[in-house]
Design an enzyme around this catalytic site. Structure first.
Site, PDB file in Angstrom:
ATOM      1  N   HIS A  15     -11.806  -3.708   9.896  1.00  0.00           N
ATOM      2  CA  HIS A  15     -12.399  -3.809   8.535  1.00  0.00           C
ATOM      3  C   HIS A  15     -13.815  -2.461   8.653  1.00  0.00           C
ATOM      4  O   HIS A  15     -14.258  -2.469   7.801  1.00  0.00           O
ATOM      5  CB  HIS A  15     -13.124  -5.000   7.969  1.00  0.00           C
TER       6      HIS A  15
ATOM      7  N   GLU B  69       0.864  -1.190  -0.143  1.00  0.00           N
ATOM      8  CA  GLU B  69      -0.006   0.008   0.008  1.00  0.00           C
ATOM      9  C   GLU B  69       0.868   1.235  -0.023  1.00  0.00           C
ATOM     10  O   GLU B  69       0.603   2.169  -0.686  1.00  0.00           O
ATOM     11  CB  GLU B  69      -0.924  -0.081   1.254  1.00  0.00           C
TER      12      GLU B  69
END
Lengths: 350, 325
Positions: free
Chosen positions: A128, A59
């Site tokens: 999440h 990322e």
């Protein structure tokens, strides 16, 4: 024809890729069989794997890559299947993307769009489900967009891609299957403009993203009891449409700020602070806010039952601010599916 | 190597050395009010890279970037003015010593977080690859960078896509005051470690400008020909303190014997002696070079001193493309 929010995102990406060869689109799973909840499905087949591609689980590097590509003329769109994964790239977002224009004296900016999907409920759990728009909005140099409707999803995505600054584009997973009319073509919405969803004179309710949906249920329910509220969908967290918020508060004299993020240090707190410090005389009662509690979201459905702000909480808060009883039982009774899913369409797993 | 290139290497090394030493000498005046990271002792790699790279190639660097910026062709006046915080600086006073930029010569920026520009350099190369422009992207880095995750992520992706990137590592043995021995296990070689990602790597003496030039010439030609990224590691040494103008051997983090041994290998007089011996330059040529350099430096400092500071309202500009935001 009505289309889903997810399809509207895909429509926006396809439009951007078609109108400008410098647009590239990448992220984990971008070209996989699911296509990031359908938002990027098969775009690589139409636009080629040089422009639409998967990436290593890297990322930070891929965010820096987007910055470099942008500095050399491209308009990259990077996608994270959950906002939480983007935290691995904060150095690049905060120290490079946000500051490049400033630290080099305005020589060049970084026109990147970083899509991040916010999860909620159905066991998404502590890593999440985070709604961290206040983190990004805190950084001068970043822009933060949170669409609610399918139409805005496309328009604001195109606005973000063709904006000359780095834009954090936050999609709520619970909105992906919401349907709405979406105009065809290159429809770019300007960033920084709120939308007045409902008009009334009782209380100003400021919402963003999925909170707007819950607020809408509350506002329409309250209307049946003779309480008409202003409901503002911010659409953009930074820049924030202060004139729209202030004009409404000056009309209603009451402010209820909603936040899908945590209470402490959240966007709702910023809205309350600005209004209270700069427009105190307009207020008839203390401004209020409703946000996620200051604990991570648990995984078990038993532990999320009372975690999220729902329409009934918003209706109750409006009642308290007005000093009158409001009926909410019938509002709660309208919900025909479990508390931890956005609708009957969602049965997991992702 | 042709004589012209040899002379250029010597000139650039003398120039970088003189600029850095002048900054050190004048730093105490409190007019350069920002952290500076000097690269006295490390001039050979920069000068060689500057001679190999084309103006149309792009480069990025980190906090110790003066030499990279100058070697790539960056404006000395704009750099000194930037360190002075003046509006005529290369970043109009917003960046200072650690944030140098001169896009007119392909120096796309240096930033102050270790490893921060490595993926940016990889990203710069992507349009070069897609459009087959024949350019390359040079990422200047120090020996601490291969400790960062973003470095490995970036090298991996550059290899996956076979991007035209030169990863150019100056290994000066220290990250601030931390020697490699506390940062890497015994016996590990950075160039061997990086080779595991599937790209050609090279290791050499970073104080031999001509050897660096020869190695980079071959490597850059290969990258330009589409053979994918390469990693070059050159051993060199930082003479002065990590941050600031002084020497810091009193701190005891390195031995005087080590320091003196490296000083004996000073790359600038080494090249100068060799070129005089080989009759490529004369002592008079060197004196002429030095005089030209001294005049340029004097002019650059005068320019910085006489330039205005940015107006106070500039503190609020350049955050977004337009005023709204």
């Amino acid at each position: 024809m009505a289309t889903t929010f997810a399809a509207a995102i895909r429509d926006g990406l396809a439009t951007a890729l078609a109108v400008d060869d410098d647009v590239i689109c990448f992220g984990l799973g971008t070209d996989d069989p699911k296509g990031v909840f359908g938002t990027t499905l098969d775009l690589h087949k139409q636009f080629g794997s040089d422009r639409v591609f998967d990436m290593p689980t890297s990322e930070a590097a891929m965010t820096g890559f987007a910055i470099g590509a942008a500095l050399n003329g491209m308009r990259p769109v990077m996608t994270h299947q959950r906002l939480d994964f983007a935290l691995l790239s904060l150095d690049q977002l905060v120290n490079n993307a946000a500051k490049w224009r400033f630290m080099f004296g305005g020589k060049r900016g970084v026109p990147i769009t970083i899509r991040m999907i916010i999860g909620r409920g159905w066991g998404q759990g502590p890593t999440h489900s985070q709604s961290l728009q206040s983190w990004f909005a805190h950084i001068p140099g970043l822009k933060v967009v949170m669409p609610t409707t399918a139409e805005d999803a496309k328009g604001l995505l195109l606005g973000a891609i063709f904006d000359d600054d780095p834009v954090i584009f936050l999609e709520h997973r619970w909105l992906h299957n919401m349907k709405g009319e979406v105009p065809a073509g290159d429809v770019r919405s300007p960033l920084g403009k709120a939308r007045i969803v409902r008009q009334g004179d009782a209380v100003t309710i400021v919402a963003m993203s999925y909170m707007t949906v819950e607020a809408l249920h509350a506002v329409d329910h309250l209307a049946t009891q003779g309480i008409a509220c202003d409901l503002i969908d911010l659409r953009s967290i930074r820049p924030l449409d202060w004139p729209a918020v202030i004009a409404s508060v000056q009309k209603t004299g009451r402010l209820l700020a909603l936040d899908s993020g945590h209470l402490t240090g959240g966007v709702a707190g910023e809205i309350v602070a600005r209004v209270a410090t700069d427009h105190f005389a307009s207020l008839k009662s203390a401004p209020q806010r409703l946000a996620a509690p200051d604990v991570p979201e648990a995984t078990s459905p038993a532990l999320t039952k009372n975690y999220h702000v729902r329409a009934e909480h918003i209706a109750e808060a409006v009642g308290r601010m007005l000093g009158r009883e409001v009926e909410i039982a019938s509002l709660v009774a309208q919900r025909t599916f479990p508390h931890d899913v956005p609708g009957t369409w969602f049965s997991g797993p992702f | 190597m042709n004589p012209e290139t040899s002379r250029r290497l010597l000139f650039d090394m003398l120039r970088i050395r003189s600029v850095e030493e002048t900054i050190a000498a004048r730093y105490g005046e409190q007019k350069m009010r920002c952290p500076t990271h000097l690269s006295v002792g490390q001039e050979a790699v920069s000068a060689a890279a500057g001679a190999v790279l084309r103006p149309t190639d792009l480069a990025v660097s980190g906090h110790r970037a003066h030499a990279h910026y100058l070697a790539k062709g960056g404006s000395l006046k704009a750099m000194i003015a930037e360190i002075y915080g003046k509006v005529t600086g290369c970043a109009r006073g917003k960046g200072g010593s650690m944030h140098l930029v001169d896009e007119s010569v392909g120096f796309m920026g240096s930033t102050a977080i270790v490893g921060g520009t490595v993926p940016v350099g990889v990203g710069l190369s992507y349009p070069m690859k897609l459009n087959q422009t024949g350019q390359i992207s040079c990422v200047f880095l120090g020996d601490a960078v291969p400790e960062t995750g973003v470095f490995f992520e970036s090298v991996n992706f550059a290899v996956v896509k076979q991007l035209p990137v030169l990863f150019l590592c100056e290994n000066n043995g220290y990250s601030v005051y931390s020697p490699l021995s506390v940062r890497q296990p015994p016996g590990r070689k950075l160039y061997e470690l990086v080779a595991g990602f599937g790209l050609k790597t090279h290791h050499g003496d970073g104080n031999d400008a001509r050897a660096v030039y020869a190695a980079l010439s071959e490597g850059v030609a290969a990258i330009r020909a589409g053979e994918g990224p390469r990693f070059y590691e050159f051993e060199t040494y930082r003479w002065r303190e990590h941050c600031g103008p002084m020497y810091d051997n009193d701190l005891g983090y390195r031995t005087m014997a080590e320091f003196e041994a490296w000083k004996l290998r000073d790359p600038v007089p080494a090249l100068q002696r060799a070129l005089i011996t080989e009759a490529i330059v004369t002592a008079a040529d060197v004196a002429d070079m030095q005089a030209e350099i001294d005049a340029e430096i004097e002019e650059a400092f005068a320019f910085a001193e006489s330039s205005p500071f940015p107006p106070p309202e500039d503190a609020f500009t350049d955050v977004y493309a337009s005023a709204a935001g």
